[in-house]
Design an enzyme around this catalytic site. Structure first.
Site, PDB file in Angstrom:
ATOM      1  N   GLN A  64      74.176 113.388  -6.734  1.00 36.08           N
ATOM      2  CA  GLN A  64      72.573 113.641  -6.581  1.00 36.08           C
ATOM      3  C   GLN A  64      72.480 114.733  -5.912  1.00 36.08           C
ATOM      4  OE1 GLN A  64      68.767 110.891  -5.409  1.00 36.08           O
ATOM      5  NE2 GLN A  64      69.304 110.294  -7.798  1.00 36.08           N
ATOM      6  N   GLY A  65      71.502 115.166  -6.505  1.00 35.92           N
ATOM      7  CA  GLY A  65      71.317 116.366  -5.431  1.00 35.92           C
ATOM      8  C   GLY A  65      69.551 116.927  -4.737  1.00 35.92           C
ATOM      9  N   SER A  98      68.254 115.269  -2.046  1.00 35.44           N
ATOM     10  CA  SER A  98      66.819 115.554  -0.697  1.00 35.44           C
ATOM     11  C   SER A  98      67.696 117.402   0.003  1.00 35.44           C
ATOM     12  CB  SER A  98      68.075 114.670   0.236  1.00 35.44           C
ATOM     13  OG  SER A  98      67.245 113.846  -0.258  1.00 35.44           O
ATOM     14  N   GLU A 126      67.396 103.661 -10.576  1.00 35.24           N
ATOM     15  CA  GLU A 126      67.858 103.556  -9.411  1.00 35.24           C
ATOM     16  C   GLU A 126      67.267 102.742  -8.078  1.00 35.24           C
ATOM     17  OE1 GLU A 126      67.765 106.519  -6.684  1.00 35.24           O
ATOM     18  OE2 GLU A 126      69.442 106.058  -5.269  1.00 35.24           O
ATOM     19  N   GLU A 132      59.089 103.524   3.794  1.00 36.23           N
ATOM     20  CA  GLU A 132      58.240 103.467   3.981  1.00 36.23           C
ATOM     21  C   GLU A 132      57.161 104.653   2.159  1.00 36.23           C
ATOM     22  OE1 GLU A 132      59.951 104.489   6.258  1.00 36.23           O
ATOM     23  OE2 GLU A 132      59.028 103.879   8.102  1.00 36.23           O
TER      24      GLU A 132
END
Length: 390
Positions: free
Chosen positions: A124-125, A127, A242, A373
């Protein structure tokens, strides 16, 4: 929601248990390349046995299990000590479902069978160094040039990048856009020229996560999922998958680890000669963890029942993820009280001390897939419908 298993569900459990008894492989190797081959082989065995794509529709080769059937399957996997998805996790649990929901038929026809047969690993790209869980702040740019998008920038915390074949990549294709506007979700071939992958060693001694650099990487526009500049809604679909069901096995595994911690307390003497379970403070904490595990399971059952009813995961998955992350950390703390200095006996291999590994990994659980958070913000906004903080 009926918490009493039907005769069909009981028979499904027997069938799953019998298959796992005959097919669970040996221990997963520790090296990255060998682990990738092991995960692919396990996925191929699942496919051949009819257990691939648990909740994917049958028209795309999936098993089309209900949420409750998936829950039963994962419970039996934990009972049989079957491998988790490992490096197949992203392909199986959110890249594939995202393609089913949002991709062109050509992309589905090419990628979905390869994912089900264990022939392609995904990463997964999302972050970036300046945009971890706050995806709306990402800067990696994609410039449209003819029938390609030219990507330049950097991603970080990319699990499995060094062994992945493809990547679900989110880039900013409108440089003048703000926040969530102007993003595009595109499939990146990880062997494309211009990609550099740099592993990051964690405090656990592993290097599953990576920095990924893109130097004018050319990706065909036909690889776009959804619309150009419409990637935010596709990304939200990905994250819903997810957070909706990906962590189901984690929740079940956590309850099993609490039981093992209770057994550990019965066998481990403290400095004063009593067994740890005879210490009232430790016994009370273990009882609380067991109760929390039962609560997590009830929430997970409600969550998968909701998915069965509505057809898509909702924000309730964020509640399960948030609470499971907190319980993982609390479990590590009480095991530290039980083992004392023995918790420090760790030689940079999860096999050397699984308790120490899990304790360190508990911080990862509170970050991966969106920080605690962010989960709180989702719960406040979409579940409790409180005023938005930003």
């Amino acid at each position: 929601m009926d918490l009493v298993y039907t005769p069909e569900q009981i028979e499904f459990r027997r069938k799953a248990r019998d298959w796992l008894k005959e097919n669970v492989p040996g221990t997963r190797p520790s090296s990255r390349e060998e682990a990738a081959a092991y995960d692919k082989a396990w996925q191929r065995r699942l496919h051949d046995g009819g257990w691939a794509g648990l909740n994917w529709p049958k028209e795309y080769g999936g098993a089309a299990l209900t949420g409750i059937q998936s829950l039963i399957w994962f419970e039996e996997c934990e009972r049989a000590n079957a491998p988790a998805y490992g490096l197949m996790s992203i392909a199986q649990t959110h890249a594939g479902p995202t393609l089913i929901a949002r991709a062109s038929e050509d992309l589905k026809a090419f990628h979905l069978p390869r994912i089900l047969r264990g022939e392609s690993l995904w990463c997964q790209g999302f972050s970036e160094p300046g945009a971890g869980s706050d995806l709306a702040s990402l800067k990696t740019k994609g410039v449209i040039d003819g029938d390609h998008i030219v990507v330049t920038g950097q991603k970080i915390w990319t699990t499995g990048a060094s062994t992945a074949d493809y990547q679900e990549l989110l880039v900013r294709t409108d440089p003048d856009s703000e926040r969530h506007r102007g993003l595009t979700w595109i499939i990146c071939d990880m062997r494309s020229p211009g990609i550099t992958i740099r592993p990051i060693e964690t405090m656990m001694g592993e290097s599953a996560i990576n920095e990924v650099f893109y130097d004018e990487v050319r990706i065909p526009i036909s690889n776009v999922v959804g619309d150009i500049n419409g990637g935010w809604s596709v990304a939200m679909s990905t994250l819903a998958f997810e957070r909706g069901t990906t962590f189901l096995r984690d929740q079940i595994s956590l309850s099993a680890k609490v039981e093992r911690a209770i057994d550990l307390a019965r066998r481990t003497p403290l400095a004063d000669g009593r067994f740890a379970i005879e210490d009232s403070a430790i016994a009370e904490k273990l009882a609380e963890l067991k109760a929390e595990g039962l609560g997590h399971r009830a929430m997970a059952v409600a969550n998968v029942s909701n998915v069965d009813r509505t057809g898509s995961p909702g924000p309730e998955g964020s509640m399960v993820k948030l609470l499971v992350g907190g319980t993982y950390k609390a479990l590590g703390e009480v095991v530290t009280e039980i083992l004392g200095l023995g918790m420090l006996d760790y030689d940079h291999s999860r096999a050397s001390n699984p308790w120490a590994y899990d304790f360190m990994n508990s911080w990862v659980v509170t970050i991966a897939g969106g920080t605690s958070e962010i989960q709180k913000e989702i719960i406040a906004d979409r579940v409790l419908e409180l005023p938005r903080a930003r």
